[in-house]
Motif scaffolding. Structure first.
Motif, PDB file in Angstrom:
ATOM      1  N   ALA A 405       1.174  -1.243   0.260  1.00 44.70           N
ATOM      2  CA  ALA A 405       0.074  -0.493   0.481  1.00 44.70           C
ATOM      3  C   ALA A 405       0.520   1.356  -0.125  1.00 44.70           C
ATOM      4  O   ALA A 405       0.515   1.430  -0.986  1.00 44.70           O
ATOM      5  N   ALA A 406       2.130   1.707   0.986  1.00 45.74           N
ATOM      6  CA  ALA A 406       3.053   2.237   0.560  1.00 45.74           C
ATOM      7  C   ALA A 406       3.552   2.337  -0.429  1.00 45.74           C
ATOM      8  O   ALA A 406       3.695   3.241  -0.616  1.00 45.74           O
ATOM      9  N   LYS A 407       3.857   1.313  -1.055  1.00 51.46           N
ATOM     10  CA  LYS A 407       4.378   1.538  -2.621  1.00 51.46           C
ATOM     11  C   LYS A 407       3.458   2.040  -3.377  1.00 51.46           C
ATOM     12  O   LYS A 407       3.523   3.174  -3.966  1.00 51.46           O
ATOM     13  N   ALA A 408       2.282   1.935  -3.272  1.00 50.68           N
ATOM     14  CA  ALA A 408       0.738   2.794  -4.285  1.00 50.68           C
ATOM     15  C   ALA A 408       1.199   3.833  -4.551  1.00 50.68           C
ATOM     16  O   ALA A 408       0.907   4.541  -4.846  1.00 50.68           O
ATOM     17  N   VAL A 409       0.907   4.420  -2.919  1.00 47.60           N
ATOM     18  CA  VAL A 409       0.591   5.390  -2.381  1.00 47.60           C
ATOM     19  C   VAL A 409       1.367   6.348  -2.851  1.00 47.60           C
ATOM     20  O   VAL A 409       1.408   7.532  -3.426  1.00 47.60           O
ATOM     21  N   ASP A 410       2.971   5.975  -3.081  1.00 54.37           N
ATOM     22  CA  ASP A 410       4.291   6.822  -2.735  1.00 54.37           C
ATOM     23  C   ASP A 410       4.193   7.238  -4.780  1.00 54.37           C
ATOM     24  O   ASP A 410       4.490   8.124  -5.342  1.00 54.37           O
ATOM     25  N   ILE A 411       3.650   6.311  -5.397  1.00 55.78           N
ATOM     26  CA  ILE A 411       4.055   6.266  -6.912  1.00 55.78           C
ATOM     27  C   ILE A 411       2.484   7.214  -7.650  1.00 55.78           C
ATOM     28  O   ILE A 411       2.325   8.130  -8.024  1.00 55.78           O
ATOM     29  N   VAL A 444     -12.079 -10.292  13.095  1.00 58.07           N
ATOM     30  CA  VAL A 444     -13.334  -9.083  13.264  1.00 58.07           C
ATOM     31  C   VAL A 444     -12.795  -7.751  14.335  1.00 58.07           C
ATOM     32  O   VAL A 444     -12.586  -6.394  13.395  1.00 58.07           O
ATOM     33  N   GLU A 445     -12.617  -7.949  15.152  1.00 59.18           N
ATOM     34  CA  GLU A 445     -11.826  -7.024  16.214  1.00 59.18           C
ATOM     35  C   GLU A 445     -10.171  -6.237  15.972  1.00 59.18           C
ATOM     36  O   GLU A 445     -10.068  -4.984  16.243  1.00 59.18           O
ATOM     37  N   VAL A 446      -9.962  -6.588  14.732  1.00 59.97           N
ATOM     38  CA  VAL A 446      -8.226  -6.964  14.718  1.00 59.97           C
ATOM     39  C   VAL A 446      -8.109  -5.982  12.909  1.00 59.97           C
ATOM     40  O   VAL A 446      -7.161  -5.728  13.037  1.00 59.97           O
ATOM     41  N   THR A 447      -8.903  -5.742  12.470  1.00 52.84           N
ATOM     42  CA  THR A 447      -9.296  -5.798  11.715  1.00 52.84           C
ATOM     43  C   THR A 447      -9.534  -5.105  11.222  1.00 52.84           C
ATOM     44  O   THR A 447      -9.203  -3.469   9.901  1.00 52.84           O
ATOM     45  N   LEU A 448     -10.398  -3.415  11.910  1.00 56.91           N
ATOM     46  CA  LEU A 448     -10.619  -2.061  11.604  1.00 56.91           C
ATOM     47  C   LEU A 448      -9.452  -1.696  11.242  1.00 56.91           C
ATOM     48  O   LEU A 448      -9.472  -0.440  10.170  1.00 56.91           O
ATOM     49  N   GLN A 449      -8.027  -0.473  11.704  1.00 58.96           N
ATOM     50  CA  GLN A 449      -6.538  -0.124  11.377  1.00 58.96           C
ATOM     51  C   GLN A 449      -6.475  -0.355   9.755  1.00 58.96           C
ATOM     52  O   GLN A 449      -6.289   0.435   8.523  1.00 58.96           O
ATOM     53  N   ALA A 450      -6.377  -1.882   9.797  1.00 55.79           N
ATOM     54  CA  ALA A 450      -6.032  -2.398   8.192  1.00 55.79           C
ATOM     55  C   ALA A 450      -7.638  -1.797   7.154  1.00 55.79           C
ATOM     56  O   ALA A 450      -6.953  -1.425   6.349  1.00 55.79           O
ATOM     57  N   ARG A 451      -8.787  -1.480   7.445  1.00 55.17           N
ATOM     58  CA  ARG A 451      -9.363  -1.760   6.856  1.00 55.17           C
ATOM     59  C   ARG A 451      -9.091  -0.408   6.194  1.00 55.17           C
ATOM     60  O   ARG A 451      -9.946   0.341   5.402  1.00 55.17           O
ATOM     61  N   ILE A 452      -9.411   0.449   7.208  1.00 56.35           N
ATOM     62  CA  ILE A 452      -8.842   1.827   7.410  1.00 56.35           C
ATOM     63  C   ILE A 452      -7.513   2.308   6.801  1.00 56.35           C
ATOM     64  O   ILE A 452      -7.658   3.334   5.126  1.00 56.35           O
ATOM     65  N   GLU A 453      -6.565   1.890   6.635  1.00 54.23           N
ATOM     66  CA  GLU A 453      -5.428   1.851   5.826  1.00 54.23           C
ATOM     67  C   GLU A 453      -5.537   2.168   4.488  1.00 54.23           C
ATOM     68  O   GLU A 453      -5.413   1.949   3.016  1.00 54.23           O
ATOM     69  N   LEU A 454      -6.239   0.276   4.065  1.00 50.27           N
ATOM     70  CA  LEU A 454      -7.268  -0.184   2.756  1.00 50.27           C
ATOM     71  C   LEU A 454      -8.017   1.128   2.000  1.00 50.27           C
ATOM     72  O   LEU A 454      -8.098   1.450   1.175  1.00 50.27           O
ATOM     73  N   ALA A 455      -8.839   1.868   2.859  1.00 53.00           N
ATOM     74  CA  ALA A 455      -9.746   3.281   3.076  1.00 53.00           C
ATOM     75  C   ALA A 455      -9.255   3.884   2.130  1.00 53.00           C
ATOM     76  O   ALA A 455      -8.900   4.815   0.955  1.00 53.00           O
ATOM     77  N   ARG A 456      -8.035   4.092   3.023  1.00 56.33           N
ATOM     78  CA  ARG A 456      -6.724   5.360   2.391  1.00 56.33           C
ATOM     79  C   ARG A 456      -6.248   4.619   1.289  1.00 56.33           C
ATOM     80  O   ARG A 456      -6.126   5.885   0.295  1.00 56.33           O
ATOM     81  N   LEU A 457      -5.626   3.766   0.946  1.00 56.56           N
ATOM     82  CA  LEU A 457      -5.341   2.934  -0.004  1.00 56.56           C
ATOM     83  C   LEU A 457      -6.345   3.238  -1.997  1.00 56.56           C
ATOM     84  O   LEU A 457      -5.993   4.272  -2.666  1.00 56.56           O
ATOM     85  N   TYR A 458      -7.361   3.375  -1.632  1.00 51.98           N
ATOM     86  CA  TYR A 458      -8.132   4.034  -2.684  1.00 51.98           C
ATOM     87  C   TYR A 458      -8.850   4.909  -2.676  1.00 51.98           C
ATOM     88  O   TYR A 458      -8.089   5.810  -4.053  1.00 51.98           O
TER      89      TYR A 458
END
Length: 694
Positions: A405-411, A444-458
């Motif tokens: 995700a970090a690579k994609a955001v940088d590009i 599901v309780e540990v996926t919250l931050q990952a979903r926010i990360e993916l949303a930022r990427l999209y």
């Protein structure tokens, strides 16, 4: 060997062992605590780091369950060395503090009656043991380094019967990390094991005065708004946390003897029953330690009790933590085991062969430590090392996802054309695949931050596609963004996962932003967007004090545009309401000319009343102002200006206005690239041609 040489020799060798860590980069939490933390850009008033918990981390990754004022102050002082923070400077402080801890441990061993040679060996064993790598090579663990150095200094002062120094260093240790609350208990253990003082006497003279400082510290910490518990108990209850941490005790014991592989964010699975093999191994280790405390020689008693007491604050039984086990959790306990090694080497029955074997083991451990320091060189090297040990673990997969995700955001951030978007999309797809695996295999309780990360990427991807005119791709990505954001918002509302106010505000704000981006004429789910956006606006208004009249009105206007044919009266009322809001905002200094122009244009042509030329002229004038004064809206301004002229030509038989509209569109056509804008211009040109050919 002299006592001075045993102290400074062990510290010096440990320092040399860790010098390669100075080449390490910033890793993981270093970003929020150091690199992106604006609170440490200047030292300013040093007291603020002790009184304001918000200084701990960057605003977008704030935390209220971590209070490390001494660490944060150190970051500010080190960051002031240069404009760009040099990780080597931070690593150097960590290494120096580790060397200080080794020296203090050697001094404690000598005070406990261990000879200079065995004290040197035992302290050095702690100094080069691979379990100390996380604390010493990880900048975010600087709090552990400060806390342990001051904690050992406090115990040394107590051993020398200097209570004032013991209390001062103990207080400093607490400001390094709150896990040092066990230091007064270690004072008592020292007196009980080595001085053979009765337990009641040690409790009154040593433990209780220190616990008064602990109580005062916890009151102070709570007054700042700090939280103690970071999450729920492992496995969902205190009992399952007990079984889980018994398995972790066995895990720690194995790592002390066989420290193979990286253990950053170590994997200790929750244990629902006491009958699993890991729990039984932990019970055996606990039994051995209890037996050593009950029947062992004085230094053996001290070592066993020290090991257990050191683990108490991170046991997840007293206070729930986010993870079950980590190398940094066993750092203080490992120092205690040096007394067992020193006692063994001190015995006359220990043969020269055993001592030679000990030096061979020490050399082997130092080599393993060097290899592990190399693992901590960069995020990629650490991720690769973790993958070798736990290739299918969900946290490893999450790390891979975040890296892609970090690579994609940088590009995406610097994308200038289709080739850049293609490269970024490849990284986006890899990240999405990793996130999908993580979501499928994680609670599901540990996926919250990952979903926010993916949303930022999209969101970054959608913005890049929209910026370069690929509107169809942008729409799909905005829809993907909204899906992840709505799921994260649902988890926030249901109290699932760790709540972070800044993240909750971001999610609501991003939902509203994406709804506005998607709510364009022709989009089929505008009413759903209006509903979703309105709920997000309510969250922002009620919980974060943010007025959202502007974006609310945009969504209302989008709904009115979609329903202007089937619900004419309701649509007209909605346009008039939006127009009123935009005018009020304009009076307050906000530029709403483009949106007022849209309201006037649609109000002019709703077919429940005669067309209004005055409104069309007002809209045309506003669009002309926007086109000439707002670079971001110039093309849309000219296109809508031409649309107003075409409508005037059509509705009021004004052929000259139609000709002007055609000329504007012809001039505009070769200058635009956006898919939706190009489509609208072509449509307008076709309508103008039909009108002019009548």
């Amino acid at each position: 060997m002299t006592t001075r040489l045993s102290i400074f020799g062990a510290a010096g060798i440990a320092l040399l062992c860790y010098l390669p860590s100075l080449r390490g980069e910033f890793l993981y939490d270093d970003a929020r605590f150091v690199v992106n933390n604006p609170h440490i850009d200047t030292v300013g008033n040093p007291a603020r780091f002790f009184t304001d918990i918000e200084t701990t981390a960057a605003p977008d990754r704030a935390t209220r369950d971590i209070y490390r004022p001494l660490r944060t102050l150190s970051y500010a002082l080190l960051k002031s060395v240069g404009a760009d923070p040099d990780p080597g400077v931070f690593h150097l402080l960590n290494v120096l503090l580790h060397a200080v801890s080794v020296a203090l441990l050697a001094a404690l061993l000598l005070n406990a009656g261990v000879g200079a040679g065995p004290a040197f060996f035992s302290a050095l064993l702690f100094g080069v043991h691979p379990l100390t790598v996380e604390v010493t090579a990880y900048i975010s663990s600087l709090g552990d380094s400060w806390a342990t150095a001051f904690g050992l200094a406090s115990i040394y002062m107590h051993a020398r019967q200097r209570p004032v120094g013991a209390f001062v260093f103990f207080t400093a240790a607490l400001f390094g990390k709150e896990s040092m609350v066990v230091v007064p208990i270690l004072w008592g253990v020292w007196d009980w094991a080595l001085r053979r003082a009765p337990i009641a006497k040690t409790a009154v003279r040593s433990v209780l005065p220190g616990l008064l400082i602990v109580v005062a510290f916890m009151f102070w910490r709570d007054s700042l708004g700090a939280k103690s518990a970071q999450t729920v108990f492992l496995g969902g209850s205190r009992l399952t946390a007990v079984w889980t941490m018994l398995s972790a005790l066995g895990y720690y014991a194995a790592l002390v003897l066989f420290p193979a592989g990286p253990t950053f964010e170590a994997i200790v699975d929750p244990q629902p029953t006491p009958w699993s093999v890991p729990v039984l191994v932990g019970v055996a280790v606990l039994g051995l330690l209890v037996w050593a405390i009950w029947r062992g020689a004085p230094r053996v008693r001290l070592a066993a009790a020290w090991f257990l007491v050191g683990l108490a604050p991170v046991s997840n039984v007293i206070v729930p933590l986010k993870i079950a086990a980590a190398d940094r959790f066993v750092y203080l306990s490992l120092a205690g085991l040096a007394f067992l090694v020193g006692d063994t080497l001190q015995r006359p029955t220990t043969t020269p062969y055993v001592r030679r074997a000990g030096w061979a083991v020490l050399l082997l451990l130092a080599l393993v430590t060097q290899d592990r320091i190399a693992d901590w060189r960069s995020p990629q090297t650490l991720r690769d090392a973790r993958r070798q040990v736990w290739p299918k673990n969900e946290r490893v997969v999450w790390g891979d996802a975040a890296a892609e995700a970090a690579k994609a955001v940088d590009i995406y951030a610097v994308a200038r054309g289709p080739s850049d978007l293609e490269r970024a999309s490849e990284a986006l797809q890899k990240a999405t695949d990793f996130y999908d695996v993580f979501f499928r295999n994680s609670p599901v309780e540990v996926t919250l931050q990952a979903r926010i990360e993916l949303a930022r990427l999209y969101l970054e991807a959608a913005s890049a596609h929209a910026r370069l005119g690929f509107d169809n791709h942008a729409q799909i990505l905005y829809e993907d963004t909204l899906r992840q954001l709505r799921e994260a918002h649902r988890l926030h509302l249901n109290g699932v996962g760790r709540y972070n106010a800044n993240e909750a505000a971001f999610v609501a704000d991003a939902i509203l932003h994406v709804c506005v981006q998607l709510a364009v004429p022709g989009y089929q789910k505008v009413e759903l967007l209006a509903s979703v956006g309105a709920r997000a606006a309510i969250v922002l208004e009620k919980n974060f004090g943010r007025r959202e009249d502007f974006r609310r009105s945009i969504l209302l206007m989008a709904t009115a545009i979609q329903r202007r044919v089937s619900h004419k009266a309701e649509s007209r009322a909605a346009f008039q309401k939006c127009l009123h809001v935009f005018e009020k905002l304009e009076e307050g200094g906000q530029d709403t000319r483009y949106h007022r122009g849209l309201c006037y244009m649609y109000l002019a042509v709703i077919k429940d009343r005669p067309p209004n030329r005055e409104y069309l002229e007002m809209a045309r004038g506003l669009f002309l102002e926007v086109a000439t004064q707002d670079e971001s809206y110039w093309a849309w301004g000219h296109m809508h200006r031409a649309r107003c002229l075409r409508l005037i030509g059509l509705l009021f038989d004004d052929i000259e206005s139609a000709k002007r509209a055609y000329a504007i569109l012809q001039e505009l056509k070769p200058k635009v690239v956006g898919e939706r804008l190009v489509r609208d211009i072509r449509s307008e040109l076709s309508l103008c041609e039909k009108l002019l050919n009548k």
